[in-house]
Design a protein around this motif. Structure first.
Motif, PDB file in Angstrom:
ATOM      1  N   THR A 172       0.834  -1.204   0.000  1.00 19.25           N
ATOM      2  CA  THR A 172       0.000   0.000   0.000  1.00 19.25           C
ATOM      3  C   THR A 172       0.870   1.255   0.000  1.00 19.25           C
ATOM      4  O   THR A 172       0.609   2.218  -0.733  1.00 19.25           O
ATOM      5  CB  THR A 172      -0.923   0.003   1.232  1.00 19.25           C
ATOM      6  N   PHE A 173       1.904   1.263   0.829  1.00 23.28           N
ATOM      7  CA  PHE A 173       2.818   2.405   0.871  1.00 23.28           C
ATOM      8  C   PHE A 173       3.506   2.609  -0.477  1.00 23.28           C
ATOM      9  O   PHE A 173       3.648   3.753  -0.953  1.00 23.28           O
ATOM     10  CB  PHE A 173       3.862   2.193   1.964  1.00 23.28           C
ATOM     11  N   ALA A 174       3.942   1.498  -1.110  1.00 25.55           N
ATOM     12  CA  ALA A 174       4.604   1.606  -2.417  1.00 25.55           C
ATOM     13  C   ALA A 174       3.650   2.146  -3.474  1.00 25.55           C
ATOM     14  O   ALA A 174       4.033   3.003  -4.289  1.00 25.55           O
ATOM     15  CB  ALA A 174       5.137   0.234  -2.834  1.00 25.55           C
ATOM     16  N   LEU A 175       2.399   1.685  -3.457  1.00 27.66           N
ATOM     17  CA  LEU A 175       1.406   2.166  -4.427  1.00 27.66           C
ATOM     18  C   LEU A 175       1.112   3.645  -4.213  1.00 27.66           C
ATOM     19  O   LEU A 175       1.001   4.418  -5.182  1.00 27.66           O
ATOM     20  CB  LEU A 175       0.126   1.337  -4.314  1.00 27.66           C
ATOM     21  N   GLN A 176       0.985   4.066  -2.964  1.00 22.16           N
ATOM     22  CA  GLN A 176       0.745   5.478  -2.682  1.00 22.16           C
ATOM     23  C   GLN A 176       1.929   6.333  -3.117  1.00 22.16           C
ATOM     24  O   GLN A 176       1.750   7.430  -3.657  1.00 22.16           O
ATOM     25  CB  GLN A 176       0.483   5.666  -1.184  1.00 22.16           C
ATOM     26  N   THR A 177       3.128   5.839  -2.903  1.00 16.99           N
ATOM     27  CA  THR A 177       4.322   6.572  -3.315  1.00 16.99           C
ATOM     28  C   THR A 177       4.374   6.746  -4.824  1.00 16.99           C
ATOM     29  O   THR A 177       4.833   7.773  -5.335  1.00 16.99           O
ATOM     30  CB  THR A 177       5.585   5.839  -2.830  1.00 16.99           C
ATOM     31  N   LEU A 178       3.886   5.742  -5.550  1.00 21.81           N
ATOM     32  CA  LEU A 178       3.883   5.790  -7.014  1.00 21.81           C
ATOM     33  C   LEU A 178       2.675   6.526  -7.580  1.00 21.81           C
ATOM     34  O   LEU A 178       2.493   6.580  -8.799  1.00 21.81           O
ATOM     35  CB  LEU A 178       3.930   4.365  -7.578  1.00 21.81           C
ATOM     36  N   GLY A 179       1.823   7.075  -6.707  1.00 27.13           N
ATOM     37  CA  GLY A 179       0.713   7.903  -7.166  1.00 27.13           C
ATOM     38  C   GLY A 179      -0.612   7.195  -7.322  1.00 27.13           C
ATOM     39  O   GLY A 179      -1.558   7.781  -7.884  1.00 27.13           O
ATOM     40  N   CYS A 180      -0.722   5.970  -6.817  1.00 28.39           N
ATOM     41  CA  CYS A 180      -1.993   5.248  -6.907  1.00 28.39           C
ATOM     42  C   CYS A 180      -2.822   5.525  -5.646  1.00 28.39           C
ATOM     43  O   CYS A 180      -2.281   5.517  -4.533  1.00 28.39           O
ATOM     44  CB  CYS A 180      -1.763   3.750  -7.060  1.00 28.39           C
ATOM     45  N   PRO A 181      -4.116   5.746  -5.797  1.00 28.18           N
ATOM     46  CA  PRO A 181      -4.980   5.992  -4.621  1.00 28.18           C
ATOM     47  C   PRO A 181      -5.275   4.689  -3.876  1.00 28.18           C
ATOM     48  O   PRO A 181      -6.381   4.141  -3.945  1.00 28.18           O
ATOM     49  CB  PRO A 181      -6.238   6.587  -5.242  1.00 28.18           C
ATOM     50  N   ALA A 182      -4.298   4.179  -3.157  1.00 28.06           N
ATOM     51  CA  ALA A 182      -4.431   2.887  -2.485  1.00 28.06           C
ATOM     52  C   ALA A 182      -4.709   3.094  -1.008  1.00 28.06           C
ATOM     53  O   ALA A 182      -4.200   4.021  -0.372  1.00 28.06           O
ATOM     54  CB  ALA A 182      -3.152   2.069  -2.672  1.00 28.06           C
ATOM     55  N   LEU A 183      -5.533   2.203  -0.464  1.00 24.87           N
ATOM     56  CA  LEU A 183      -5.889   2.246   0.954  1.00 24.87           C
ATOM     57  C   LEU A 183      -5.990   0.815   1.467  1.00 24.87           C
ATOM     58  O   LEU A 183      -6.643  -0.028   0.860  1.00 24.87           O
ATOM     59  CB  LEU A 183      -7.220   2.971   1.158  1.00 24.87           C
ATOM     60  N   ALA A 184      -5.322   0.540   2.592  1.00 22.45           N
ATOM     61  CA  ALA A 184      -5.335  -0.805   3.168  1.00 22.45           C
ATOM     62  C   ALA A 184      -6.445  -0.932   4.186  1.00 22.45           C
ATOM     63  O   ALA A 184      -6.588  -0.098   5.086  1.00 22.45           O
ATOM     64  CB  ALA A 184      -3.997  -1.116   3.818  1.00 22.45           C
ATOM     65  N   GLY A 252      -1.124  -4.128  -8.576  1.00 25.96           N
ATOM     66  CA  GLY A 252      -1.962  -2.964  -8.291  1.00 25.96           C
ATOM     67  C   GLY A 252      -1.835  -1.879  -9.340  1.00 25.96           C
ATOM     68  O   GLY A 252      -2.828  -1.262  -9.741  1.00 25.96           O
ATOM     69  N   ILE A 253      -0.617  -1.635  -9.811  1.00 26.63           N
ATOM     70  CA  ILE A 253      -0.418  -0.625 -10.853  1.00 26.63           C
ATOM     71  C   ILE A 253      -1.111  -1.043 -12.142  1.00 26.63           C
ATOM     72  O   ILE A 253      -1.740  -0.219 -12.835  1.00 26.63           O
ATOM     73  CB  ILE A 253       1.090  -0.400 -11.089  1.00 26.63           C
ATOM     74  N   ALA A 254      -1.025  -2.337 -12.482  1.00 28.42           N
ATOM     75  CA  ALA A 254      -1.683  -2.824 -13.702  1.00 28.42           C
ATOM     76  C   ALA A 254      -3.194  -2.663 -13.607  1.00 28.42           C
ATOM     77  O   ALA A 254      -3.847  -2.246 -14.584  1.00 28.42           O
ATOM     78  CB  ALA A 254      -1.308  -4.287 -13.936  1.00 28.42           C
ATOM     79  N   TYR A 255      -3.788  -2.974 -12.445  1.00 33.47           N
ATOM     80  CA  TYR A 255      -5.233  -2.786 -12.271  1.00 33.47           C
ATOM     81  C   TYR A 255      -5.596  -1.301 -12.335  1.00 33.47           C
ATOM     82  O   TYR A 255      -6.627  -0.927 -12.904  1.00 33.47           O
ATOM     83  CB  TYR A 255      -5.678  -3.371 -10.924  1.00 33.47           C
ATOM     84  N   HIS A 256      -4.766  -0.441 -11.748  1.00 33.92           N
ATOM     85  CA  HIS A 256      -5.052   0.998 -11.743  1.00 33.92           C
ATOM     86  C   HIS A 256      -5.011   1.588 -13.149  1.00 33.92           C
ATOM     87  O   HIS A 256      -5.834   2.455 -13.501  1.00 33.92           O
ATOM     88  CB  HIS A 256      -4.041   1.716 -10.843  1.00 33.92           C
ATOM     89  N   LEU A 257      -4.071   1.124 -13.974  1.00 35.31           N
ATOM     90  CA  LEU A 257      -3.919   1.678 -15.318  1.00 35.31           C
ATOM     91  C   LEU A 257      -4.865   1.044 -16.327  1.00 35.31           C
ATOM     92  O   LEU A 257      -5.349   1.731 -17.239  1.00 35.31           O
ATOM     93  CB  LEU A 257      -2.470   1.487 -15.791  1.00 35.31           C
ATOM     94  N   ALA A 258      -5.134  -0.271 -16.177  1.00 34.49           N
ATOM     95  CA  ALA A 258      -5.914  -0.984 -17.192  1.00 34.49           C
ATOM     96  C   ALA A 258      -7.342  -1.296 -16.776  1.00 34.49           C
ATOM     97  O   ALA A 258      -8.139  -1.734 -17.603  1.00 34.49           O
ATOM     98  CB  ALA A 258      -5.198  -2.277 -17.579  1.00 34.49           C
ATOM     99  N   GLY A 259      -7.684  -1.109 -15.488  1.00 31.75           N
ATOM    100  CA  GLY A 259      -9.058  -1.362 -15.052  1.00 31.75           C
ATOM    101  C   GLY A 259      -9.246  -2.717 -14.411  1.00 31.75           C
ATOM    102  O   GLY A 259      -8.338  -3.555 -14.354  1.00 31.75           O
TER     103      GLY A 259
END
Length: 320
Positions: A172-184, A252-259
């Motif tokens: 979750t921390f890595a996804l947030q750092t990379l700009g994804c709206p992630a919440l655990a 997580g990045i793949a789901y965020h970018l591709a749906g």
């Protein structure tokens, strides 16, 4: 006279070769018989372990453990020159201990104990066939086989739950750092309207066991100081956690970018990441070995030899 001596030497050499051939044939025969005994006594155990490796992602590394064990054995091949094949009857007692442990485990329905009974059985077979000298050569490879055996369920759960939590928080921390709206939320990572669950199979326990076995094999093979090899084995824990975090983060990045219906994310999560984790772990271990090799450098002390003492040179005074 020389002809008689040559004839005597050739006869002695022929007798030695014949004795060696009979000894090898007898050893191979005894080994084949003991392997047959192993299949009879532990055939069902081996079949259950094979089924576990095939169907449980946590133990899919069981297939490569024997390969690692052979590599460890091959790395000690120089010791074969000093090995003397002298069968030890104490091996029969050790073998019987393994068989008794298996009988007790089957009667009590304790699967980990049943698998563990293979170790004393194999150790007993080696003692019975080759003796203590062969056991000293082969014991690291034999002990390494313990990595292919299942852990007790309580111990497995005690490891899996903390690993899941650590993987969830770090991903979750890595996804947030990379700009994804992630919440655990517990062991579920919410990315937009997508719920990415870190399940039991994704806890990283399988990676931990695989990398621990890999690091142990590398530690047995490499020529390095003992403390470097111990650090290498201990590093399997952070490497396994990091590899699992990279896997979950990439998904997580793949789901965020591709749906939500991204086939790429599913491939990364279940297939691609699994294949890439092993080369990545090897690369990390290699970098770690390079770092440790250059971390402590022995100081080269240059010893300056004293000047040789001799007769003082006469000083000649030239007239002005």
């Amino acid at each position: 006279m020389s002809v008689l001596e040559n004839h005597s030497e050739s006869a002695t050499g022929g007798a030695t070769t014949a004795r060696l051939g009979r000894f090898l044939n007898e050893t191979l025969l005894v080994t084949a018989l003991l392997l047959a005994v192993l299949l009879v006594t532990h055939g069902a155990t081996l079949a259950r372990m094979f089924d576990r490796w095939s169907n449980d992602p946590q133990y899919s590394h069981g297939f490569i453990v024997p390969v690692f064990a052979l590599v460890v054995l091959w790395s000690r091949r120089d010791m074969l020159k000093r090995v003397a094949w002298q069968p030890a009857w104490i091996g029969l007692g050790v073998l019987l201990v393994g068989v008794i442990i298996r009988i007790v485990a089957v009667q009590s329905d304790i699967e980990p104990l049943e698998a563990l009974s293979l170790l004393p059985t194999v150790f007993g077979m080696v003692l019975l066939v080759g003796g203590w000298s062969v056991l000293r050569w082969s014991w690291p490879a034999l002990a390494f086989l313990a990595f292919m055996m299942p852990l007790p369920f309580t111990f497995e759960m005690a490891l899996a739950h903390p690993l899941r939590r650590v993987a969830t928080v770090m991903s979750t921390f890595a996804l947030q750092t990379l700009g994804c709206p992630a919440l655990a939320e517990g062991n579920v990572i919410s990315i937009d309207d997508i719920q990415l669950g870190v399940e039991e199979a994704c806890s990283g326990l399988g990676m931990l066991m695989t990398f621990f076995a890999l690091a142990t094999a590398v530690g047995m093979i490499v020529q390095a100081p003992l403390h470097d090899r111990l650090i290498l084995v201990a590093s399997a824990i952070p490497i396994a956690i990091l590899a699992n975090v990279i896997r979950i983060t990439a998904t997580g990045i793949a789901y965020h970018l591709a749906g939500r219906d991204s086939s790429l994310a599913k491939v990364i999560y279940h297939d691609l990441a699994g294949w890439l984790m092993m080369p990545m772990a090897l690369a990390m271990l290699w970098l770690e070995l390079k770092y440790l090799a250059n971390l402590f450098v022995e100081e080269q002390v240059e010893v300056i030899a004293p000047l040789p003492l001799g007769r003082p040179m006469a000083v000649r005074h030239e007239p002005y």
